[in-house]
Design a protein around this motif. Structure first.
Motif, PDB file in Angstrom:
ATOM      1  N   GLU A  78       0.816  -1.216   0.000  1.00 30.44           N
ATOM      2  CA  GLU A  78       0.000   0.000   0.000  1.00 30.44           C
ATOM      3  C   GLU A  78       0.851   1.268   0.000  1.00 30.44           C
ATOM      4  O   GLU A  78       0.571   2.217  -0.726  1.00 30.44           O
ATOM      5  CB  GLU A  78      -0.929  -0.002   1.214  1.00 30.44           C
ATOM      6  N   ARG A  79       1.883   1.288   0.795  1.00 36.32           N
ATOM      7  CA  ARG A  79       2.692   2.509   0.935  1.00 36.32           C
ATOM      8  C   ARG A  79       4.044   2.441   0.234  1.00 36.32           C
ATOM      9  O   ARG A  79       4.696   3.455   0.072  1.00 36.32           O
ATOM     10  CB  ARG A  79       2.917   2.790   2.419  1.00 36.32           C
ATOM     11  N   GLU A  80       4.437   1.227  -0.135  1.00 34.04           N
ATOM     12  CA  GLU A  80       5.772   1.059  -0.715  1.00 34.04           C
ATOM     13  C   GLU A  80       5.767  -0.148  -1.652  1.00 34.04           C
ATOM     14  O   GLU A  80       5.263  -1.214  -1.310  1.00 34.04           O
ATOM     15  CB  GLU A  80       6.768   0.823   0.435  1.00 34.04           C
ATOM     16  N   ASP A  81       6.310   0.040  -2.859  1.00 33.99           N
ATOM     17  CA  ASP A  81       6.441  -1.083  -3.783  1.00 33.99           C
ATOM     18  C   ASP A  81       7.376  -2.118  -3.169  1.00 33.99           C
ATOM     19  O   ASP A  81       8.353  -1.765  -2.521  1.00 33.99           O
ATOM     20  CB  ASP A  81       7.026  -0.615  -5.117  1.00 33.99           C
ATOM     21  N   SER A  93       0.467 -13.281  -8.844  1.00 37.67           N
ATOM     22  CA  SER A  93       0.039 -13.349 -10.251  1.00 37.67           C
ATOM     23  C   SER A  93      -1.467 -13.158 -10.375  1.00 37.67           C
ATOM     24  O   SER A  93      -1.947 -12.425 -11.247  1.00 37.67           O
ATOM     25  CB  SER A  93       0.429 -14.687 -10.872  1.00 37.67           C
ATOM     26  N   ARG A  94      -2.205 -13.810  -9.491  1.00 36.36           N
ATOM     27  CA  ARG A  94      -3.667 -13.690  -9.528  1.00 36.36           C
ATOM     28  C   ARG A  94      -4.116 -12.265  -9.229  1.00 36.36           C
ATOM     29  O   ARG A  94      -5.011 -11.724  -9.894  1.00 36.36           O
ATOM     30  CB  ARG A  94      -4.291 -14.668  -8.523  1.00 36.36           C
ATOM     31  N   LEU A  95      -3.480 -11.625  -8.242  1.00 38.13           N
ATOM     32  CA  LEU A  95      -3.829 -10.243  -7.900  1.00 38.13           C
ATOM     33  C   LEU A  95      -3.484  -9.291  -9.051  1.00 38.13           C
ATOM     34  O   LEU A  95      -4.215  -8.330  -9.316  1.00 38.13           O
ATOM     35  CB  LEU A  95      -3.117  -9.814  -6.612  1.00 38.13           C
ATOM     36  N   ARG A  96      -2.394  -9.565  -9.732  1.00 30.81           N
ATOM     37  CA  ARG A  96      -1.992  -8.749 -10.882  1.00 30.81           C
ATOM     38  C   ARG A  96      -2.979  -8.934 -12.032  1.00 30.81           C
ATOM     39  O   ARG A  96      -3.456  -7.964 -12.610  1.00 30.81           O
ATOM     40  CB  ARG A  96      -0.567  -9.116 -11.302  1.00 30.81           C
ATOM     41  N   ARG A  97      -3.312 -10.182 -12.344  1.00 28.14           N
ATOM     42  CA  ARG A  97      -4.285 -10.455 -13.412  1.00 28.14           C
ATOM     43  C   ARG A  97      -5.656  -9.872 -13.082  1.00 28.14           C
ATOM     44  O   ARG A  97      -6.392  -9.460 -13.982  1.00 28.14           O
ATOM     45  CB  ARG A  97      -4.413 -11.952 -13.657  1.00 28.14           C
ATOM     46  N   GLY A  98      -5.977  -9.827 -11.799  1.00 29.12           N
ATOM     47  CA  GLY A  98      -7.262  -9.280 -11.364  1.00 29.12           C
ATOM     48  C   GLY A  98      -7.295  -7.764 -11.294  1.00 29.12           C
ATOM     49  O   GLY A  98      -8.328  -7.178 -10.959  1.00 29.12           O
ATOM     50  N   LEU A 137      -3.089  -5.446  -8.335  1.00 27.32           N
ATOM     51  CA  LEU A 137      -1.676  -5.101  -8.251  1.00 27.32           C
ATOM     52  C   LEU A 137      -1.151  -4.776  -9.638  1.00 27.32           C
ATOM     53  O   LEU A 137      -1.629  -5.329 -10.631  1.00 27.32           O
ATOM     54  CB  LEU A 137      -0.842  -6.267  -7.696  1.00 27.32           C
ATOM     55  N   ASP A 138      -0.167  -3.925  -9.662  1.00 26.84           N
ATOM     56  CA  ASP A 138       0.582  -3.642 -10.884  1.00 26.84           C
ATOM     57  C   ASP A 138       2.008  -4.088 -10.599  1.00 26.84           C
ATOM     58  O   ASP A 138       2.393  -4.248  -9.432  1.00 26.84           O
ATOM     59  CB  ASP A 138       0.542  -2.140 -11.179  1.00 26.84           C
ATOM     60  N   SER A 139       2.792  -4.305 -11.631  1.00 25.72           N
ATOM     61  CA  SER A 139       4.174  -4.689 -11.398  1.00 25.72           C
ATOM     62  C   SER A 139       5.081  -4.063 -12.447  1.00 25.72           C
ATOM     63  O   SER A 139       4.630  -3.703 -13.542  1.00 25.72           O
ATOM     64  CB  SER A 139       4.340  -6.212 -11.410  1.00 25.72           C
ATOM     65  N   LYS A 140       6.333  -3.916 -12.070  1.00 27.57           N
ATOM     66  CA  LYS A 140       7.341  -3.403 -12.998  1.00 27.57           C
ATOM     67  C   LYS A 140       8.672  -4.045 -12.633  1.00 27.57           C
ATOM     68  O   LYS A 140       8.917  -4.401 -11.473  1.00 27.57           O
ATOM     69  CB  LYS A 140       7.438  -1.885 -12.912  1.00 27.57           C
ATOM     70  N   TRP A 141       9.505  -4.218 -13.630  1.00 27.95           N
ATOM     71  CA  TRP A 141      10.839  -4.760 -13.409  1.00 27.95           C
ATOM     72  C   TRP A 141      11.779  -3.606 -13.125  1.00 27.95           C
ATOM     73  O   TRP A 141      11.691  -2.548 -13.744  1.00 27.95           O
ATOM     74  CB  TRP A 141      11.316  -5.530 -14.630  1.00 27.95           C
ATOM     75  N   THR A 189      -2.886  -0.915  -7.232  1.00 22.81           N
ATOM     76  CA  THR A 189      -3.634  -0.145  -8.225  1.00 22.81           C
ATOM     77  C   THR A 189      -4.788   0.560  -7.511  1.00 22.81           C
ATOM     78  O   THR A 189      -5.098   0.244  -6.348  1.00 22.81           O
ATOM     79  CB  THR A 189      -4.218  -1.071  -9.313  1.00 22.81           C
ATOM     80  N   PRO A 190      -5.447   1.496  -8.181  1.00 28.10           N
ATOM     81  CA  PRO A 190      -6.637   2.103  -7.560  1.00 28.10           C
ATOM     82  C   PRO A 190      -7.688   1.048  -7.187  1.00 28.10           C
ATOM     83  O   PRO A 190      -8.306   1.144  -6.121  1.00 28.10           O
ATOM     84  CB  PRO A 190      -7.148   3.065  -8.639  1.00 28.10           C
TER      85      PRO A 190
END
Length: 114
Positions: A25-28, A56-61, A64-68, A83-84
């Motif tokens: 929530e506050r930090e990647d 993975s499920r949270l990202r697909r849903g 969550l967002d992710s970046k390398w 994510t919002p």
């Protein structure tokens, strides 16, 4: 003992994703960091085999967002952020959790009696 383990497993299953959302929530954070932090909490007993599919499920849903990003000590890491929609889901969980926990505490005798 098996009943206790089964109960703990069910409770974890219902709340672990929200614990993960709260952690970013506050930090990647990157996956291994999330796994390590959750492993510190014996009650959660989260392992890589549980957390990575959950991420993975949270990202697909869309929660969550992710970046390398490059790591100063090894290969690049995938960092997760809220994510919002994830923020809304976490806020809804917090509201529901308080009411749910208070009700259960009252009914099973671990909180104030009604």
């Amino acid at each position: 003992m098996a009943e206790g383990a089964q109960l703990a497993s069910g409770l974890r299953r219902g709340t672990l994703e929200f614990c993960v959302l709260a952690m970013v929530e506050r930090e990647d954070r990157y996956g291994t960091e999330i796994v390590r932090r959750l492993a510190e909490e014996q009650t959660l007993a989260a392992t890589e085999g549980t957390i990575y599919p959950l991420l993975s499920r949270l990202r697909r849903g869309g929660l969550l967002d992710s970046k390398w990003a490059e790591s100063p000590s090894g290969p690049p890491r995938r960092y997760y952020s809220l994510t919002p929609s994830g923020r809304d889901a976490l806020e809804n969980f917090r509201t529901e959790w308080v009411s749910f926990r208070q009700t259960v505490d009252r009914l099973v005798g671990t909180g104030e009696m009604a």
